[in-house]
Scaffold this motif. Structure first.
Motif, mmCIF file in Angstrom:
data_model
loop_
_atom_site.group_PDB
_atom_site.id
_atom_site.type_symbol
_atom_site.label_atom_id
_atom_site.label_comp_id
_atom_site.label_asym_id
_atom_site.label_seq_id
_atom_site.Cartn_x
_atom_site.Cartn_y
_atom_site.Cartn_z
ATOM 1 N N LYS A 271 0.958 -1.028 -0.578
ATOM 2 C CA LYS A 271 -0.032 -0.540 0.055
ATOM 3 C C LYS A 271 0.589 1.331 -0.261
ATOM 4 O O LYS A 271 2.165 1.257 0.813
ATOM 5 C CB LYS A 271 -1.034 -0.017 1.373
ATOM 6 N N GLY A 272 0.584 2.303 -0.456
ATOM 7 C CA GLY A 272 1.210 3.464 -0.556
ATOM 8 C C GLY A 272 1.569 3.874 -2.267
ATOM 9 O O GLY A 272 1.211 4.022 -3.323
ATOM 10 N N LEU A 273 2.352 5.128 -1.968
ATOM 11 C CA LEU A 273 2.808 5.501 -3.193
ATOM 12 C C LEU A 273 3.490 4.434 -4.197
ATOM 13 O O LEU A 273 3.856 4.597 -5.298
ATOM 14 C CB LEU A 273 3.897 6.554 -2.544
ATOM 15 N N PRO A 327 11.535 4.984 7.869
ATOM 16 C CA PRO A 327 10.443 6.107 8.642
ATOM 17 C C PRO A 327 10.044 7.218 8.482
ATOM 18 O O PRO A 327 10.269 7.245 6.674
ATOM 19 C CB PRO A 327 11.991 6.807 8.947
ATOM 20 N N LYS A 328 8.529 7.035 8.806
ATOM 21 C CA LYS A 328 8.010 7.766 8.093
ATOM 22 C C LYS A 328 7.809 8.757 9.305
ATOM 23 O O LYS A 328 6.993 8.801 10.850
ATOM 24 C CB LYS A 328 6.276 7.137 8.096
ATOM 25 N N ARG A 329 7.028 10.216 8.392
ATOM 26 C CA ARG A 329 7.144 11.504 8.924
ATOM 27 C C ARG A 329 6.112 12.431 8.744
ATOM 28 O O ARG A 329 5.826 12.865 7.577
ATOM 29 C CB ARG A 329 8.351 12.583 9.155
ATOM 30 N N ARG A 330 5.231 12.750 9.591
ATOM 31 C CA ARG A 330 4.536 13.875 9.397
ATOM 32 C C ARG A 330 3.883 15.102 10.655
ATOM 33 O O ARG A 330 3.719 14.981 11.461
ATOM 34 C CB ARG A 330 2.956 12.964 9.693
ATOM 35 N N GLY A 331 4.133 16.646 9.974
ATOM 36 C CA GLY A 331 4.392 17.561 10.794
ATOM 37 C C GLY A 331 4.157 18.351 10.274
ATOM 38 O O GLY A 331 4.735 18.685 8.826
ATOM 39 N N GLN A 332 3.982 19.682 11.013
ATOM 40 C CA GLN A 332 4.609 21.130 10.181
ATOM 41 C C GLN A 332 6.011 21.829 10.598
ATOM 42 O O GLN A 332 6.316 21.290 11.555
ATOM 43 C CB GLN A 332 2.968 21.664 10.870
ATOM 44 N N ARG A 355 3.763 24.736 6.126
ATOM 45 C CA ARG A 355 3.109 23.529 5.359
ATOM 46 C C ARG A 355 3.108 22.051 6.653
ATOM 47 O O ARG A 355 4.080 22.068 7.521
ATOM 48 C CB ARG A 355 3.662 23.091 4.325
ATOM 49 N N ILE A 356 2.148 21.531 6.144
ATOM 50 C CA ILE A 356 1.655 19.903 6.839
ATOM 51 C C ILE A 356 2.461 19.108 5.602
ATOM 52 O O ILE A 356 2.509 18.929 4.360
ATOM 53 C CB ILE A 356 0.627 19.405 6.939
ATOM 54 N N CYS A 357 3.705 18.649 6.313
ATOM 55 C CA CYS A 357 4.430 18.324 5.029
ATOM 56 C C CYS A 357 5.185 15.965 5.461
ATOM 57 O O CYS A 357 4.577 15.810 7.259
ATOM 58 C CB CYS A 357 6.500 18.457 5.752
ATOM 59 N N VAL A 358 4.949 15.307 4.294
ATOM 60 C CA VAL A 358 4.257 14.029 5.239
ATOM 61 C C VAL A 358 6.016 13.301 4.483
ATOM 62 O O VAL A 358 6.131 13.524 3.312
ATOM 63 C CB VAL A 358 3.525 13.558 4.569
ATOM 64 N N LEU A 359 6.207 12.622 5.160
ATOM 65 C CA LEU A 359 8.053 11.903 4.827
ATOM 66 C C LEU A 359 7.204 10.591 4.789
ATOM 67 O O LEU A 359 7.183 9.767 5.339
ATOM 68 C CB LEU A 359 9.026 11.932 5.481
ATOM 69 N N GLN A 360 7.118 9.627 3.089
ATOM 70 C CA GLN A 360 6.984 8.310 3.361
ATOM 71 C C GLN A 360 7.079 7.318 2.026
ATOM 72 O O GLN A 360 7.001 8.594 0.389
ATOM 73 C CB GLN A 360 5.440 8.153 3.582
ATOM 74 N N ASP A 361 7.836 6.559 0.978
ATOM 75 C CA ASP A 361 7.663 5.706 0.206
ATOM 76 C C ASP A 361 8.779 6.248 -0.745
ATOM 77 O O ASP A 361 8.335 6.515 -2.373
ATOM 78 C CB ASP A 361 6.511 5.509 -0.178
ATOM 79 N N GLU A 444 17.454 12.124 4.813
ATOM 80 C CA GLU A 444 18.490 11.164 4.094
ATOM 81 C C GLU A 444 18.577 9.335 4.068
ATOM 82 O O GLU A 444 18.711 8.928 2.787
ATOM 83 C CB GLU A 444 19.306 11.324 5.366
ATOM 84 N N GLU A 445 17.766 8.865 4.956
ATOM 85 C CA GLU A 445 17.175 7.596 4.501
ATOM 86 C C GLU A 445 16.229 7.277 3.356
ATOM 87 O O GLU A 445 16.769 6.220 2.700
ATOM 88 C CB GLU A 445 16.928 7.018 6.208
ATOM 89 N N HIS A 446 15.423 8.109 3.003
ATOM 90 C CA HIS A 446 14.357 8.351 2.079
ATOM 91 C C HIS A 446 15.336 8.280 0.580
ATOM 92 O O HIS A 446 14.935 8.017 -0.280
ATOM 93 C CB HIS A 446 13.218 8.679 2.081
ATOM 94 N N ALA A 447 15.874 9.173 0.722
ATOM 95 C CA ALA A 447 16.913 9.664 -0.316
ATOM 96 C C ALA A 447 17.718 8.664 -0.716
ATOM 97 O O ALA A 447 18.655 8.278 -1.966
ATOM 98 C CB ALA A 447 17.891 11.001 0.054
ATOM 99 N N ARG A 448 19.024 7.724 0.489
ATOM 100 C CA ARG A 448 19.716 6.971 0.084
ATOM 101 C C ARG A 448 18.449 6.019 -0.093
ATOM 102 O O ARG A 448 19.120 4.867 -1.834
ATOM 103 C CB ARG A 448 19.975 6.035 0.722
#
Length: 472
Positions: A271-273, A327-332, A355-361, A444-448
């Protein structure tokens, strides 16, 4: 008796009766004829002997040089002259004594003079540097008798072998062999340093030291070779026993592997992007084998692989296995705007937009509050599979970080955000649910992940991964 005297005696006492006559000298010469029975080789020679010429029951007046005067006489008769030369050659050292009739005034003194001379000049019987004991002397005399009976001659090399080899070198070698055998290692387990306990060189050195006074090299070499051969035979047995112990198994290890049965193309399924990404799925057969570690060490012995009867599915593009663990992040976050007018407000600290920022997938996305609440399209998105990025601390703001293109030519396909290909994004974590360093570490982990996923997908990346602004 003459033969024994010539071969074994260090002193020859010849006794003439009444006077020193030519006949007495001829009798001595006949005794020396026994030398013709002696066979020599290049290394052998008869022992040097001293002649004590004694006139017994003497009634004449002789000077001490009487024997030398007799030997110095010159004769036209070749036989008589040869006799004198033979006596000189056989006895380089000579002495002359007279003993009068028993009961005469000078009898005791003359006898004591003879006795003292013989005792002072005596020396141990030896051959080739080996002193003869009583048993060896008796054995040597038996050997002489056997030699005379067998061939009417005596072989000095045979005597040397009896005395030096059989009487000294062989007992020496056997004694050292027995000592070395008693000190051979008794093994109850494998010894990797067994070679350090090898007694061969030490034992041979003891043999060399103990026989250094022996001049007969061939006899020494024969005894040494025999000793060396038997020592090595004993040591080979110890080595074989150690090898047998070394073959014992000290440890076993089970090793598994997966062998591909087939492969198919299929969507990732998460599930996801990234749910529509097509990857290569491999059906793998699980196998195992046993590794045997021997006590001697070295590489383990590998038993054949055997199937476990189970299968497992793997993704060839293995980096996608890590998607659930990203790792997933959601926050302003406070995002700095590239708008020129808002940039002028930077001096008033009015340029930062919440901004509401979301980091995933492998994606970093941001919305304004209204758009996020209505699940509308994101204001911007960085897709790390396409947008290769590097993250650094903002030097001007302690709580802010910057996401910049890793490629000097800028972002590839910057259509998912405003600004040009060289744009850098600045986000301030002041007041956010996560600290600046927590945001940076996760991004950085998502970028790698994105860079490695792009590498593993290869040419398929272009048609599989679309750059777009996701919906909230």
């Amino acid at each position: 008796v003459n033969v024994f005297g010539l071969l074994l005696g260090s002193q020859v006492v010849f006794v003439a009766n009444g006077m020193a006559t030519e006949q007495a000298l001829q009798t001595l010469g006949m005794s020396l004829a026994a030398r013709s029975l002696v066979r020599l080789d290049e290394q052998s020679k008869l022992p040097e002997q001293e002649l004590s010429f004694v006139v017994n029951k003497n009634s004449l007046r002789y000077e001490g040089s009487a024997l030398e005067k007799i030997l110095d006489q010159k004769f036209d008769d070749s036989g008589r002259q040869e006799l004198r030369d033979t006596v000189r050659n056989c006895f380089p050292e000579r002495a002359f004594f007279t003993v009068p009739m028993l009961g005469t005034p000078s009898f005791d003194a003359s006898l004591e003079a003879l006795r003292s001379h013989l005792l002072q000049r005596r020396r141990p019987v030896s051959m080739g540097g080996v002193a003869l004991g009583g048993r060896q002397l008796a054995g040597l005399m038996e050997l002489i008798v056997d030699e005379v009976k067998k061939s009417e001659e005596i072989s000095v090399p045979s005597m040397n072998r009896y005395v030096i080899y059989e009487g000294f070198l062989l007992p020496l070698a056997n004694g050292l062999l027995e000592y070395a055998q008693s000190n051979m290692p008794l093994l109850d387990d494998y010894d990797p340093d067994l070679a350090k306990r090898n007694p061969i060189n030490e034992t041979l050195k003891k043999f060399d030291d103990s026989s250094s006074h022996i001049a007969y090299k061939e006899l020494k070499a024969e005894a040494r070779d025999m000793l060396s051969f038997r020592l090595r035979d004993l040591w080979h047995w110890v080595e074989a026993e150690n090898e047998k112990l070394g073959d014992e198994v000290s440890d076993t290890v089970q090793e598994t592997r997966e062998v591909e049965i087939n492969r198919t193309k299929a969507v990732l399924g998460f599930k996801g992007l990234l749910k529509e990404v097509v990857v290569t799925k491999q059906l793998m057969r699980e196998e195992s084998r046993t590794l045997l570690h021997r006590k001697r060490g070295g590489e383990p012995e590998c038993l054949p692989w055997k199937p476990l009867g189970t299968t497992v599915t793997r993704i060839q593009e293995w980096i996608f296995d890590s998607v659930p663990g990203l790792p997933k992040r959601r926050g302003q976050l406070l995002k700095s705007s590239p708008n020129a007018l808002l940039s002028l407000l930077k001096f008033l600290n009015k340029d930062r937009q919440p901004r509401i920022c979301v980091l995933q997938d492998g994606h970093f996305m941001w919305w304004d509050a209204e758009g996020f609440a209505s699940k509308g399209e994101a204001k911007g998105c960085i897709n790390f599979l396409v947008h290769w990025a590097w993250i650094r601390q903002d030097p001007s703001v302690a709580t802010a970080f910057i996401i910049a293109p890793a490629d000097p030519n800028g972002w590839q396909d910057p259509s998912s955000f405003t600004g040009d290909a060289l744009r850098e994004f600045s986000f301030d974590a002041e007041g956010s649910e996560y600290s600046c360093s927590e945001w940076m570490t996760a991004i950085e982990e998502h970028a790698r992940f994105g860079a490695l996923a792009a590498e593993q997908l290869g040419p398929e990346l272009q048609w599989q991964i679309k750059v777009r602004k996701p919906m909230g």
